[in-house]
Design a protein around this motif. Sequence first.
Motif, short mmCIF file in Angstrom:
data_model
loop_
_atom_site.label_atom_id
_atom_site.label_comp_id
_atom_site.label_asym_id
_atom_site.label_seq_id
_atom_site.Cartn_x
_atom_site.Cartn_y
_atom_site.Cartn_z
N CYS A 224 -72.22 -17.49 -23.51
CA CYS A 224 -71.41 -17.81 -24.68
C CYS A 224 -70.04 -17.13 -24.64
O CYS A 224 -69.15 -17.47 -25.40
N CYS A 225 -69.88 -16.14 -23.76
CA CYS A 225 -68.66 -15.33 -23.80
C CYS A 225 -67.50 -16.03 -23.13
O CYS A 225 -67.07 -15.64 -22.04
N LEU A 226 -67.02 -17.06 -23.74
CA LEU A 226 -65.86 -17.75 -23.19
C LEU A 226 -64.63 -16.88 -23.39
O LEU A 226 -64.57 -16.13 -24.33
N PRO A 227 -63.61 -16.99 -22.59
CA PRO A 227 -63.54 -17.90 -21.46
C PRO A 227 -63.91 -17.27 -20.13
O PRO A 227 -63.37 -17.66 -19.11
N THR A 228 -64.82 -16.35 -20.11
CA THR A 228 -65.18 -15.73 -18.83
C THR A 228 -66.08 -16.63 -18.01
O THR A 228 -66.27 -16.41 -16.85
N GLY B 26 -41.26 -24.81 -18.94
CA GLY B 26 -42.65 -24.85 -19.40
C GLY B 26 -43.63 -24.88 -18.25
O GLY B 26 -43.24 -24.84 -17.08
N VAL B 27 -44.89 -24.97 -18.64
CA VAL B 27 -45.98 -24.93 -17.66
C VAL B 27 -46.60 -26.32 -17.53
O VAL B 27 -46.87 -26.99 -18.54
N LEU B 28 -46.82 -26.73 -16.29
CA LEU B 28 -47.54 -27.98 -16.03
C LEU B 28 -48.89 -27.63 -15.41
O LEU B 28 -48.96 -26.90 -14.43
N VAL B 29 -49.95 -28.12 -16.05
CA VAL B 29 -51.31 -27.90 -15.53
C VAL B 29 -51.61 -28.99 -14.51
O VAL B 29 -51.58 -30.18 -14.84
N THR B 30 -51.86 -28.58 -13.27
CA THR B 30 -52.03 -29.57 -12.20
C THR B 30 -53.39 -30.25 -12.26
O THR B 30 -53.53 -31.41 -11.89
N GLU B 31 -54.40 -29.51 -12.68
CA GLU B 31 -55.78 -29.99 -12.87
C GLU B 31 -56.37 -29.12 -13.95
O GLU B 31 -56.21 -27.90 -13.91
N SER B 32 -57.10 -29.75 -14.89
CA SER B 32 -57.48 -28.99 -16.08
C SER B 32 -58.83 -28.28 -15.99
O SER B 32 -59.10 -27.35 -16.72
N GLY C 175 -63.39 -28.66 -15.07
CA GLY C 175 -64.54 -29.55 -15.13
C GLY C 175 -65.28 -29.56 -16.45
O GLY C 175 -66.25 -30.30 -16.62
N SER C 176 -64.84 -28.72 -17.38
CA SER C 176 -65.48 -28.67 -18.70
C SER C 176 -64.51 -27.98 -19.65
O SER C 176 -63.54 -27.35 -19.20
N LEU C 177 -64.80 -28.06 -20.94
CA LEU C 177 -63.97 -27.33 -21.90
C LEU C 177 -63.96 -25.85 -21.53
O LEU C 177 -62.92 -25.19 -21.54
N ALA C 178 -65.12 -25.32 -21.15
CA ALA C 178 -65.22 -23.90 -20.79
C ALA C 178 -64.34 -23.58 -19.60
O ALA C 178 -63.63 -22.56 -19.59
N ASP C 179 -64.36 -24.45 -18.60
CA ASP C 179 -63.53 -24.23 -17.42
C ASP C 179 -62.05 -24.31 -17.80
O ASP C 179 -61.23 -23.50 -17.33
N GLY C 180 -61.69 -25.26 -18.66
CA GLY C 180 -60.31 -25.38 -19.12
C GLY C 180 -59.86 -24.17 -19.92
O GLY C 180 -58.72 -23.71 -19.80
N GLN C 181 -60.77 -23.64 -20.74
CA GLN C 181 -60.42 -22.45 -21.54
C GLN C 181 -60.18 -21.24 -20.63
O GLN C 181 -59.30 -20.43 -20.88
N TRP C 182 -60.98 -21.17 -19.58
CA TRP C 182 -60.78 -20.09 -18.62
C TRP C 182 -59.39 -20.21 -17.99
O TRP C 182 -58.65 -19.24 -17.89
N LEU C 183 -59.03 -21.44 -17.61
CA LEU C 183 -57.71 -21.66 -16.99
C LEU C 183 -56.59 -21.34 -17.96
O LEU C 183 -55.60 -20.69 -17.60
N ARG C 184 -56.76 -21.75 -19.21
CA ARG C 184 -55.71 -21.51 -20.21
C ARG C 184 -55.49 -20.01 -20.40
O ARG C 184 -54.35 -19.54 -20.51
N ALA C 185 -56.59 -19.24 -20.38
CA ALA C 185 -56.46 -17.79 -20.51
C ALA C 185 -55.70 -17.20 -19.33
O ALA C 185 -54.88 -16.28 -19.49
N GLU C 186 -55.93 -17.75 -18.15
CA GLU C 186 -55.21 -17.28 -16.96
C GLU C 186 -53.70 -17.58 -17.08
O GLU C 186 -52.87 -16.81 -16.62
N ILE C 187 -53.39 -18.71 -17.69
CA ILE C 187 -51.97 -19.09 -17.86
C ILE C 187 -51.30 -18.15 -18.86
O ILE C 187 -50.24 -17.58 -18.59
N GLY D 210 -61.64 -30.31 -18.56
CA GLY D 210 -60.92 -29.10 -18.96
C GLY D 210 -59.79 -29.40 -19.93
O GLY D 210 -59.29 -28.51 -20.63
N ALA D 211 -59.38 -30.66 -20.01
CA ALA D 211 -58.21 -31.04 -20.82
C ALA D 211 -58.36 -30.67 -22.28
O ALA D 211 -57.38 -30.37 -22.97
N GLY D 212 -59.60 -30.68 -22.78
CA GLY D 212 -59.84 -30.36 -24.18
C GLY D 212 -59.31 -28.98 -24.57
O GLY D 212 -58.93 -28.74 -25.72
N ALA D 213 -59.24 -28.07 -23.61
CA ALA D 213 -58.76 -26.71 -23.89
C ALA D 213 -57.26 -26.67 -24.17
O ALA D 213 -56.75 -25.69 -24.70
#
Lengths: 275, 322
Positions: free
Chosen positions: B30-34, B80-86, B88-100, B123-126
């Motif tokens: 449950c501990c997103l976005p880890t 600005g920032v362009l996300v090249t690939e978002s 595989g899931s909302l969780a994966d996207g949230q992880w990426l967003r945190a990295e950004i 991942g786009a949902g994030a």
Amino acid sequence: MTFRIGQTLSSLALGLAVATTALTPVAWAAGASDTDQERAARWQEIAKSIFGDRQIAQTDSLVKIDAPARALDAALVPITLTMPNDGQIKAVSLIIDDNPAPYAAKFEFGPAADPAELKLRVRVNNYTDMHAVVETQDGKLYEAKQFVKASGGCSAPMGMSDEEAMKGMGDMRMKFAETGAGKPVEATLMVRHPNFSGMQMNQVSREYTPARYIDKLTVSAGDQKVFTLTGDISIASNPVINFAFKPDGKPIQVAASDNQGGHWQHSFNPPAPTN
Amino acid sequence: MTAPAVHPRAFPGGRALSRRSALFGGLCLCCLPTLGRAAESFTMAEVGPGIFVRKGLIADATPENADAIANIGFIVGQNGVLVTESGGSLADGQWLRAEIVERTQKPITHVVLTHVHPDHVFGAGAFVQDKPVFIGHAKLTEALSARGEFYRKRLIDLLGEDRTGPVVYPTMTVADTAEIDLGDRRLTFTAHGPAHTTSDLSMIDSGSGLLFPADLLFVNRIPSLDGSLKGWLTEVERLKAMGPTRAVPGHGPVVVDLAPALADLTGYLTTLRDGTRAAIAKDVSIEKAVDTVARDQRDKWALFDTYNGRNVTVAYQELEWE
Ligand SMILES: [Zn+2]
């Protein structure tokens, strides 16, 4: 334990109907975990609805089903029905017990048929028993069974729009294998038809694409019938059927119709027998 | 080859990683976005100036890996920032967003949806909260309409609804080519014909010269065919003609030399095509063909046994009508 669950799910990826690099489908749907008794009871019910109170004996010789134990593509599961006793078989039915419309196909053979081997491609929606029931010339019924693991074959969206899937609808091809004089000829019939199952949803319109499938297909050699196929939504899109017939030099006629009034006819010239 | 070919059975990372991620997953889903993964298993690699890529797992989606199996990342431009690939899931996207967010305060202005497959779009949902332009192929809307909910349901079965996220549709579509200007660099998009899928979009970054072919290029992981085999071989030629020398593949290392990677891909696709054609010509049935075609490629690709038979099935249906 968690590890083991992960692995199990991974291996189920093979059952997914739509190609993807990503997604492991989960076959938790009803049917995957049924007991043998539950499956047997369901088959009794289905058999009764199709064949009434007629006795069905088990057989390992009159008909045999070959299907992959685990389908690579649930929307296209290749099936081979082997019926080695030439002349004895009047008809064969294929039933996919846990499909939404279990009665997948019935082939009724005519005098020009050589029903030794028949191949077709079907959709499988769930982990299921598959039954082949043959009717012999003396009117008796015999059944053979195989279990197949697959899921989502009937609801799997096609990789294209409905319009694209319907392009060339009714086009046919037939290929003939080389054969010796006097021997049955093996043929492959290919039909362009989406065979929409009625369970494929378009999310923009929020509607299911209406079922549209080949319900009748007759193949004749000259005036002699090879077989009549009664089909349903369990037959895969762009149906392909391998069969054999006794040639008499006349063209092969194919007439197909679908449940929405489509009707198509084609004629093919088999190769002259070579010695 | 830029990386050694990996045999699926001799791939030590696969099992070990699964076991480790499974343990972490069991402790903390449950501990997103880890993502509940070992921290060292996922890092962003800077593959060019301002270009960050996370290497996806060479695996299928599982509850533990949150479908983090594609190479995903972002480009930091002047505006600005362009996300090249978002992801595989909302969780994966949230992880990426945190990295950004950790690396830049610039707004996330663009998110690319490279094609219809779930490991590339969920991942786009994030990023919906950032109100970016979601860029996709002109055929992507239709493809997502047909398949999005189907994919989502299966992903929910695996990850649960909270970690799966919504189907996000493109707000800017590309029918041929298009350009996005981030101030100091331009991104040029090309909409491809049916190849890996029917909605493949590639991108070239003017700042680095890097090509982002998404799943038009698989490295090490066996390519999966879901569009047109003949079309894919055509689009490979088109990628070559664009002239880039290095690329970020959809799966595999975070960056590769393009020519040898495309040669390997072409090697598999032509073997698949020629073997399937030969099987059809000899009246070899589809169920026999799946066990025989392209076997000599087995040692060159991870997950060969999982996907080759499927690829043959797809190729057979395309080629039998030739
Ligand atoms: Zn893909």
